[in-house]
Design an enzyme around this catalytic site. Structure first.
Site, PDB file in Angstrom:
ATOM      1  N   ASP A 199       0.937  -7.433  -6.355  1.00 45.81           N
ATOM      2  CA  ASP A 199       0.592  -6.630  -5.282  1.00 45.81           C
ATOM      3  C   ASP A 199       0.984  -5.306  -5.592  1.00 45.81           C
ATOM      4  O   ASP A 199       1.615  -5.033  -6.732  1.00 45.81           O
ATOM      5  CB  ASP A 199       1.392  -7.262  -4.121  1.00 45.81           C
ATOM      6  CG  ASP A 199       0.440  -6.714  -2.686  1.00 45.81           C
ATOM      7  OD1 ASP A 199      -0.300  -5.909  -2.781  1.00 45.81           O
ATOM      8  OD2 ASP A 199       0.670  -7.249  -1.806  1.00 45.81           O
ATOM      9  N   PHE A 200       0.566  -4.184  -4.790  1.00 41.36           N
ATOM     10  CA  PHE A 200       0.909  -2.903  -5.142  1.00 41.36           C
ATOM     11  C   PHE A 200       2.295  -2.574  -5.386  1.00 41.36           C
ATOM     12  O   PHE A 200       3.263  -2.537  -4.577  1.00 41.36           O
ATOM     13  CB  PHE A 200       0.344  -1.981  -3.660  1.00 41.36           C
ATOM     14  CG  PHE A 200       0.268  -0.596  -4.228  1.00 41.36           C
ATOM     15  CD1 PHE A 200      -1.004  -0.125  -4.189  1.00 41.36           C
ATOM     16  CD2 PHE A 200       1.274   0.641  -4.356  1.00 41.36           C
ATOM     17  CE1 PHE A 200      -1.324   1.359  -4.308  1.00 41.36           C
ATOM     18  CE2 PHE A 200       0.816   1.567  -4.499  1.00 41.36           C
ATOM     19  CZ  PHE A 200      -0.326   1.937  -4.571  1.00 41.36           C
TER      20      PHE A 200
END
Length: 736
Positions: free
Chosen positions: A265-266
């Site tokens: 994820d980011f």
């Protein structure tokens, strides 16, 4: 390209090339002035010119012509002319926005969600996208967590059926097929169990609970062929998911057999430094690589460290080869080596976006998702009466949720726009009454929109106009609820109430007209005690998307009979959170009518939620007969047919969701009080009845046993069939 050719390509690539295939950067880096990017954001991240030119994938850019140019520019500079992957969060629609995922869960119709995903894929692929970060299949039980809006609810069985249907809708049978995109299951794993409902917080789950409730929906999506999986921000067993080798190597790739691309994820890999489980970015890179994470989203952790770590002998280049090969294989499955643009086509993009077919599907999905929570006989509306629509969602275009940024709110149909086509103008009035949130509510950190601040004079005028309209009407419809930025990522709420400025309007409207119907817009279960006690009817419409207003008017007027059922319990108050119907049995249950002190109960509120999982009313009524089993015993190779007859006992045609629950009456490990194991939607005319049969096999009775194995045990089981999780309509059988 053949597998052998991919392996030859990999062997011919430099170490730096391979590492940069594992880098994902924002499209913003490629859509502006390169020098500004290199001396600004890229420099701040530690991204160099070579990284920028050779990053294997882009996040968050779309548009057929834009993507073609980006692909041309990239492939011209890439030493082996390898195409780039384009990815984006297409959560519940590209330009045509379908109901939010939690709303889709309320349809109890996974096939319909599969159709919505297929339509979204058609629009997204024409815009040049290859991958969508959807579906989010995290199990959710805590309404304080804002991202419940992205899940299909609290039940592992229901979530699993939606997970597989949405993956198939996005991907089809072959990723090369025109109009299809790769699906990414997220967030692996357990993200929905965030402690205290606070986003990005730790997760504390026993391995038994983790496996029993949280893992099944991920597995269902993987079994359906999901091409990608995204790591979660949280810890599991004290280790962040993105560096958790046991979670990613042993469970995801080993037990679940996932062989696709795993993306962080980011900035999740870098965040393990903030977790203090990695001492620095290099340590984080090493641990994530060893866990098998293929792509680092939006940091330089891999790009700035892996080559050096290989050269210093800290990591084996073979691990990088594994990751890079998986990325190349995904590009090959999408057909990008033969056609790097895939389906990008500006003319098709224009034709597909918001086309009549997709709008009709969006309206159908919205109608099916609405849940009638209460009705004291005022719905459907009598259009011969004088009706006032009063509330901040009366003519509000912001009805598509915070996770639908690819769509445009101006394309959404409001309630007023739809009602003006149906209701007699001489008998219908419309008034905003108040804004969605008051001047005292601050949406911290949001840049998408700044809610307008109103002067005291403006607020007074809005209220006065609304109260006058309410006073003169026979009945008031109040469209109200959360601001769309009050649910979604980073929107945890300690108090899950309707904004106070709206509740003040609600009370004042009731004072001049007690005949109030509430139409509720929201992305999470809310505390509805006051509204439930005082409103004549409540229609839950969630964030319904592009055709939301049209769908609301059709349901309010009875053109469409509501058939949605809750995919997530609405707590009596926030003090119950997290709450779910399938809780474990306790040694001191608080049984109905019991008034003993030493029981598992609250002193000040009931144990039961205000509205339970599976609950939903209709404009007609249904009767469900006693459960009949075709046999009372079953061996491990057999099956039992559980039958009921469902009858429409009312005056209108309608659709009922018949739900099958099973309880294991005794086991060595404490089991849930009941578990959903099947559901069926039945459409019946007035007076019509239909037999509904569920088939139960030994597989339906399996669980994680005391020794950690997954299987069943002999004993008695109670089968319950009804129209919500509260049903006690039951029969018993024995597994031999």
């Amino acid at each position: 390209m053949k597998q052998t050719d991919l392996e030859k390509l990999l062997a011919d690539m430099s170490l730096k090339e391979k590492v940069d295939q594992m880098l994902q950067l924002s499209g913003a880096f490629y859509l502006g002035d390169e020098n500004s990017v290199l001396t600004g954001p890229a420099n701040d991240m530690g991204i160099g010119k070579e990284d920028l030119e050779m990053a294997g994938s882009i996040l968050g850019a779309a548009g057929a012509d834009t993507m073609k140019k980006l692909q041309d520019d990239y492939m011209a500079k890439q030493p082996h002319h390898i195409p780039m992957l384009f990815m984006m969060d297409v959560i519940h629609g590209m330009k045509t926005i379908f109901p939010a995922p939690l709303a889709q869960g309320a349809t109890f119709d996974p096939e319909l969600s599969g159709e919505c995903a297929s339509a979204a894929a058609k629009e997204a692929s024409a815009a040049g996208l290859h991958v969508t970060f959807s579906p989010m299949v995290d199990l959710v039980r805590d309404a304080r967590w804002g991202r419940v809006v992205e899940s299909t609810g609290e039940d592992p069985y229901l979530n699993s059926r939606f997970s597989e249907a949405i993956v198939k809708g996005f991907q089809g049978d072959d990723l090369k097929t025109p109009g299809k995109v790769a699906s990414c299951i997220k967030h692996f794993a357990g993200y929905g169990g965030a402690v205290a409902g606070r986003d990005y917080n730790t997760v504390e789950l026993s391995e038994h609970t983790f496996r029993e409730f949280y893992l099944p929906a991920y597995k269902a999506g993987i079994d359906a062929g999901a091409a990608m999986v995204m790591t979660s921000f949280n810890t599991i067993n004290g280790v962040p998911a993105s560096t958790n080798k046991w979670l990613m190597r042993d469970i995801l790739r080993g037990e679940m057999g996932f062989d696709g691309v795993l993306i962080s994820d980011f900035a999740a890999i870098l965040e393990t430094v903030a977790h203090r489980s990695s001492k620095d970015a290099a340590d984080a890179a090493k641990k994530a690589l060893e866990a098998g994470v293929d792509i680092d989203m939006m940091t330089s952790v891999y790009a700035a460290n892996l080559c050096r770590l290989v050269e210093e002998g800290e990591v084996d280049e073979h691990l990088i080869d594994e990751c890079c090969l998986r990325i190349l294989e995904l590009k090959n499955k999408l057909g990008l080596f033969e056609n790097p643009y895939k389906d990008a086509d500006a003319e098709k993009e224009k034709a597909y976006n918001l086309c009549p077919e997709h709008r009709a599907l969006a309206k159908k999905a919205a109608e099916e998702s609405f849940v009638l929570l209460k009705n004291d006989g005022v719905l459907p509306l009598d259009t011969a009466k004088k009706i006032a629509f009063v509330g901040p969602y009366t003519n509000n275009h912001e009805i598509k949720s915070s996770w639908s940024f690819t769509g445009d709110s101006k394309d959404c149909v409001t309630i007023q726009e739809a009602a003006e086509k149906v209701f007699d103008a001489s008998r219908t009035t419309y008034a905003e009454g108040c804004p969605v949130i008051g001047n005292d509510v601050e949406l911290i950190g949001f840049t998408e929109t700044t809610p307008k601040k109103y002067s005291e004079e403006e607020l007074a005028a809005m209220e006065q106009s609304a109260l006058q309209a309410a006073k003169e009407a026979d009945l008031v419809v109040m469209p109200m609820g959360e601001h769309y930025l009050q649910s979604g990522e980073a929107t945890s709420r300690a108090m899950i109430d309707v904004p106070e400025i709206q509740m003040e309007l609600f009370r004042k409207v009731l004072a001049v007209n007690p005949n109030v119907v509430v139409v509720l817009f929201n992305g999470r279960p809310l505390d509805l005690r006051e509204i439930s006690a005082k409103a004549k009817a409540i229609l839950e419409v969630w964030f319904p998307g592009t055709e939301g207003g049209s769908a609301v008017v059709d349901v309010l007027t009875g053109k469409k009979n509501p058939s949605g059922h809750l995919p997530m319990s609405f707590p009596y108050c926030v003090g119950q959170a997290p709450v779910s119907y399938n809780e474990y049995s306790t040694g001191r249950p608080n049984l109905p009518g019991m008034k003993e002190r030493f029981r598992s109960k609250y002193l000040d509120i009931p144990n039961a939620p205000l509205y339970p999982f599976g609950y939903g009313l209709s404009y007609t009524t249904f009767a469900v007969s006693d459960v009949v089993l075709d046999q009372n015993e079953m061996d491990k190779n057999g099956r039992i047919a559980a039958k009921v007859t469902v009858k429409n006992t009312g005056d209108a045609a309608g659709c009922e969701v018949v739900q099958l629950y099973i309880r294991d009456d005794y086991s060595d490990v404490v089991r849930p009080v009941k578990e959903l194991k099947g559901f069926r939607k039945v459409e019946l005319a007035p007076g019509e009845e239909q037999e509904v049969t569920f088939y139960i096999t030994e597989e339906d009775l399996r669980y994680y046993r005391l020794d950690g194995t997954f299987g069943s045990e002999p004993g008695t089981f109670t089968v319950m069939i009804g129209n919500s999780s509260t049903t006690e309509n039951s029969a018993v059988f024995t597994l031999k």
